[in-house]
Enzyme design. Structure first.
Site, PDB file in Angstrom:
ATOM      1  N   GLY A  53      29.698  10.653 -18.040  1.00  0.00           N
ATOM      2  CA  GLY A  53      30.863  10.305 -18.841  1.00  0.00           C
ATOM      3  C   GLY A  53      30.554   9.846 -20.252  1.00  0.00           C
ATOM      4  O   GLY A  53      31.430   9.326 -20.938  1.00  0.00           O
ATOM      5  N   GLY A  77      18.544  20.070 -34.225  1.00  0.00           N
ATOM      6  CA  GLY A  77      19.394  19.153 -33.483  1.00  0.00           C
ATOM      7  C   GLY A  77      19.034  19.006 -32.027  1.00  0.00           C
ATOM      8  O   GLY A  77      18.126  19.658 -31.504  1.00  0.00           O
ATOM      9  N   HIS A  78      19.788  18.119 -31.379  1.00  0.00           N
ATOM     10  CA  HIS A  78      19.677  17.917 -29.939  1.00  0.00           C
ATOM     11  C   HIS A  78      20.938  17.214 -29.459  1.00  0.00           C
ATOM     12  O   HIS A  78      21.477  16.340 -30.144  1.00  0.00           O
ATOM     13  CB  HIS A  78      18.460  17.071 -29.571  1.00  0.00           C
ATOM     14  CG  HIS A  78      17.853  17.440 -28.252  1.00  0.00           C
ATOM     15  ND1 HIS A  78      18.538  17.316 -27.045  1.00  0.00           N
ATOM     16  CD2 HIS A  78      16.644  17.944 -27.932  1.00  0.00           C
ATOM     17  CE1 HIS A  78      17.758  17.731 -26.056  1.00  0.00           C
ATOM     18  NE2 HIS A  78      16.601  18.135 -26.565  1.00  0.00           N
ATOM     19  N   SER A 113      19.892  13.334 -23.212  1.00  0.00           N
ATOM     20  CA  SER A 113      18.731  14.117 -23.628  1.00  0.00           C
ATOM     21  C   SER A 113      18.373  14.008 -25.098  1.00  0.00           C
ATOM     22  O   SER A 113      17.328  14.526 -25.507  1.00  0.00           O
ATOM     23  CB  SER A 113      18.936  15.584 -23.257  1.00  0.00           C
ATOM     24  OG  SER A 113      18.842  15.759 -21.863  1.00  0.00           O
ATOM     25  N   GLY A 160      23.024  15.461 -25.846  1.00  0.00           N
ATOM     26  CA  GLY A 160      22.705  14.744 -24.623  1.00  0.00           C
ATOM     27  C   GLY A 160      23.959  14.373 -23.867  1.00  0.00           C
ATOM     28  O   GLY A 160      25.034  14.220 -24.453  1.00  0.00           O
TER      29      GLY A 160
END
Length: 475
Positions: free
Chosen positions: A303, A296-297, A58, A299
């Site tokens: 795994g 921020g982000h 993401s 993702g």
């Protein structure tokens, strides 16, 4: 702080969380610092370096949002315009909602769309068009604009806007608008482009704790706008530096006007009890940490896990990538927190939960669900647990390998009357959420990591947004 100190910390933390290979990048005091550890794969190991490609999940949403903002700056897209201006074929069972949803609703997760839609439309250039057509069977989980609820679906629809406006496939549009002008030559979408370079694969732990390579490397092409970019820690640090800057590429060429770039980090909707942040800007989560504003982000893929955090007022950024679950998320968060504390003196603390309260616990115990997951809260009379599982029918219908389920987590309720809670152990330790109530005070929904899950369906004849429909028409 020496390069050796950073490398030693990353190596020790990777060992603690069972991470075969990690890449960390810092922008601090006007210079780049990297620490890469371990291997790309336990089966066919190559050393991880700063150009090793990871699937970022993401974090891609920041690219999709920024590409659309470039079209906004050029007058080709309006944030407050309905999606149908650009994608006239967009349809939902709720016609009023389909007509109301705007571009901004997609970018700040306020469209009322569910988290995911399990629909594989192939790997051709028509993948996103087919995906959007499948949304004709997707029910709303909240009224348009009423609240934020994290949605992969919404970002995939945003990717279709990019296609329609530019006349290019999504991946080519992002490359043309952003990746090439910014010199991000190690950021791609297609497996065929990644396979000729050094890339990491995901791992999950088997029963004895040994990392095992997973076979699904990334999601379907229609999910590229919400989670499909493959990139290196060096490229992502370049991406962070762009967002810390004035909208120019490193060579001086203007990519975005400064005011448009900075608008992306201004709050557009508040978040409650979310580890993601206190608010959502445009494509970014915004959070105050120890009195300092961060942008921020994160993702996750199968795994593989990534975290990107920017501190604009301190001209600081940290990027972390790891390639194993369940330790990837806590590893990334541990490195980010260490970097904030070590280089900025900023301490990120989790709130303390209350002692167990039987009466409050009984109010929230039960089952919740969304399109893909079940969410069960139980109690043994001494504490609360949370179990999050991918639905069996989703696993059965999947053409590719899905991530393993985690064992139940302990959770604790937080002080105050906002029905907030925090995960207190396991891979999601520190994640926060809250429960929602109806007009009569009954708990009818739960949020975790910005995702809304509904409680038991309402009595016959009662309409309640947030209640899970009996069936989905999404294939």
């Amino acid at each position: 702080m020496s390069q050796d100190t950073l490398s030693e910390f990353v190596a020790a933390t990777a060992a603690e969380f069972g991470i075969p290979g990690a890449a960390v990048g810092l922008w601090v005091d006007g210079r780049e610092v990297f620490a890469c550890h371990g291997v790309t794969s336990v089966d066919h190991p190559l050393p991880v370096d700063q150009d090793t490609l990871y699937v970022l999940g993401s974090v891609t949403k920041t690219c999709t949002a920024t590409a659309l903002m470039r079209l906004v700056a050029e007058g080709r897209v309006e944030l407050d315009a309905p999606v149908r201006r650009y994608v006239p074929e967009f349809a939902l069972p709720d016609e009023q909602a389909a007509a109301q949803i705007t571009v901004l609703n997609l970018l700040n997760h306020t469209a009322g769309l569910d988290w995911r839609m399990i629909l594989d439309t192939g790997e051709g250039d028509d993948a996103l068009a087919g995906y959007v057509a499948g949304m004709a069977g997707l029910e709303q989980i909240a009224p348009v604009g009423a609240r934020a609820s994290y949605s992969q679906v919404g970002y995939n629809l945003a990717g279709r806007i990019l296609e329609k406006v530019t006349g290019l496939p999504y991946e080519q549009a992002v490359a043309t608008l952003l990746l090439k002008p910014l010199g991000m030559s190690n950021s791609v979408f297609a497996p065929a482009e990644a396979m000729t370079r050094r890339f990491a694969v995901g791992h999950n732990l088997d029963e004895d704790g040994t990392p095992v390579t997973v076979r699904q490397w990334k999601d379907t092409r229609a999910n590229n706008p919400g989670g499909g970019i493959v990139s290196s820690v060096a490229d992502q640090l370049r991406w962070a530096r762009f967002h810390l800057g004035d909208g120019r590429a490193e060579g001086g060429d203007r990519v975005l006007p400064a005011e448009v770039l900075h608008r992306m980090t201004e709050p557009t909707v508040a978040l409650q009890a979310s580890t993601l942040g206190d608010a959502i800007g445009i494509g970014w989560f915004l959070r105050d940490v120890d009195g300092v504003r961060t942008v921020g982000h994160g993702g996750s893929a199968n795994g593989q896990f990534a975290e990107l955090l920017i501190v604009p007022e301190r001209n600081f950024a940290v990027v972390v990538m790891s390639n194993a679950g369940p330790g990837g998320v806590p590893f990334n968060q541990t490195v980010v927190r260490w970097a904030l504390r070590t280089f900025l003196g900023v301490v990120d603390r989790d709130p303390e939960p209350l002692p167990y309260d039987e009466a409050r616990a009984r109010e929230v115990v039960g089952g919740y669900e969304n399109d893909a997951m079940t969410f069960t809260i139980g109690t043994d009379g001494a504490g609360l647990t949370l179990e999050v599982l991918i639905k069996p029918e989703i696993r059965a219908a999947a053409d590719t390998e899905l991530p393993s389920d985690y064992p139940p987590f302990a959770i604790g309720l937080l002080p105050g009357d906002a029905d907030e809670y925090i995960v207190t152990d396991g891979a999601l330790q520190g994640q926060r959420g809250f429960f929602t109530r109806d007009a009569d005070g009954a708990v009818v929904g739960a949020d975790l990591a910005g995702r809304l899950l509904a409680g038991p369906p309402p009595p016959p004849g009662e309409v309640r947004y947030g209640a899970a429909p009996a069936a989905r028409g999404n294939g």
